[in-house]
Design an enzyme around this catalytic site. Structure first.
Site, PDB file in Angstrom:
ATOM      1  N   LYS A   1       0.876  -1.337  -0.044  1.00 30.10           N
ATOM      2  CA  LYS A   1      -0.111  -0.009  -0.087  1.00 30.10           C
ATOM      3  C   LYS A   1       0.618   1.414   0.142  1.00 30.10           C
ATOM      4  O   LYS A   1       1.764   1.452   0.987  1.00 30.10           O
ATOM      5  CB  LYS A   1      -0.798   0.030   1.108  1.00 30.10           C
ATOM      6  CG  LYS A   1      -2.256  -0.349   1.198  1.00 30.10           C
ATOM      7  CD  LYS A   1      -2.937  -0.381   2.399  1.00 30.10           C
ATOM      8  CE  LYS A   1      -4.391  -0.345   2.205  1.00 30.10           C
ATOM      9  NZ  LYS A   1      -5.216  -0.151   3.415  1.00 30.10           N
TER      10      LYS A   1
HETATM   11  O1  G3P Z   1      -8.903   0.425   4.014  1.00 30.69           O
HETATM   12  C1  G3P Z   1      -8.994   1.697   4.459  1.00 30.69           C
HETATM   13  C2  G3P Z   1      -9.427   1.924   5.757  1.00 30.69           C
HETATM   14  O2  G3P Z   1      -8.663   1.153   6.567  1.00 30.69           O
HETATM   15  C3  G3P Z   1      -9.912   3.212   6.304  1.00 30.69           C
HETATM   16  O3  G3P Z   1     -10.861   3.133   6.984  1.00 30.69           O
HETATM   17  O4  G3P Z   1     -12.447   3.627   8.714  1.00 30.69           O
HETATM   18  O5  G3P Z   1     -10.464   4.295   8.936  1.00 30.69           O
HETATM   19  O6  G3P Z   1     -11.756   5.486   7.210  1.00 30.69           O
HETATM   20  P1  G3P Z   1     -11.453   4.406   8.180  1.00 30.69           P
END
Ligand code: G3P
Length: 230
Positions: free
Chosen positions: A92
């Site tokens: 990533k």
């Molecule tokens: O895959 C991306 C994710 O981990 C981000 O999620 O909930 O932190 O916006 P969030």
């Protein structure tokens, strides 16, 4: 839509080995995305490399692991080390100028990249042209600030398909079960889903009520049979 990439995969978005095991056992989850926040949240005492090795053994499909260097050289070095942790590791990399340079170099080396922290279709397009295997629009975080996160998924998926580009769109930062359905309808190739949301997807009160009734009725049948066959 083109003739490729029509399948939709469901992955788990988690750094928690126990959650990942439970999700993969369900049979519907074929990949994992992690990020530094998700791994830090678990509070492991072991080194994160050991965590990644273990995750790579649990699932056969892609496991996204984030590089944290901010310069292309550093990202490339980090990626070369991270891919040694498992055959299924995908790196990533955030869509910043140095990240794009690293994506180009890594894709030429055959290392698969998931472009992360994607908040616009332009970023998705740049990452795809730089060789990213996947791009991850963060739909929940866009929705949080009053934008339409799903539109980025829809636009990127449409552009990649119409130009036959091999990059796949991962709907990330999913907040609730409807996001998964919307992502599928928007043409995402993958939805990466937190464990809590996977549980919500499985659960339906009518399934529970129906099962309870079936079991109660089956008890009546079993009793009758027991009487007939002493
Ligand atoms: O895959 C991306 C994710 O981990 C981000 O999620 O909930 O932190 O916006 P969030």
């Amino acid at each position: 839509m083109g003739g490729w990439g029509k399948e939709l995969e469901l992955w788990i978005d988690s750094g928690d080995i126990e959650e990942i095991k439970k999700a993969v056992e369900l049979g519907a989850i074929t990949g994992v995305t992690t990020n530094p926040t998700l791994i830090a949240k678990v509070g492991y005492t072991k080194d994160f490399r050991e965590v990644v090795r273990e995750i790579c053994r649990i699932v056969d499909g892609p496991v996204s692991v984030e590089a944290v260097s901010l310069h292309a050289d550093g990202i490339v070095e980090e990626a070369r080390e991270l891919v040694k942790l498992g055959d299924n590791v995908v790196i990533k990399i955030p869509v910043i100028p140095e990240g794009l340079k690293a994506m180009k170099r890594l894709s030429q080396e055959g290392i698969r990249v998931n472009a992360t922290l994607v908040f616009s279709t332009n970023q998705a397009l740049l990452a795809a042209r730089a060789g990213a295997a996947y791009v991850s629009p963060f739909i929940g975080r866009l929705d949080d600030i009053g934008h339409n996160g799903m539109q980025v998924v829809r636009d990127a998926a449409q552009i990649f398909r119409s130009y036959n580009m091999p990059t796949r769109v991962i709907a990330a930062s999913i907040r609730h079960p409807l996001h998964v359905i919307e992502a599928a309808k928007a043409g995402a190739h993958v939805a990466t889903i937190p464990y809590r949301v996977i549980e919500q997807m499985v659960k339906h009160p009518l399934t529970d009520i129906g099962l309870e009734r079936f079991l109660a009725d089956w008890q009546k049948v079993v009793k009758q049979e027991a009487v007939k066959c002493p």
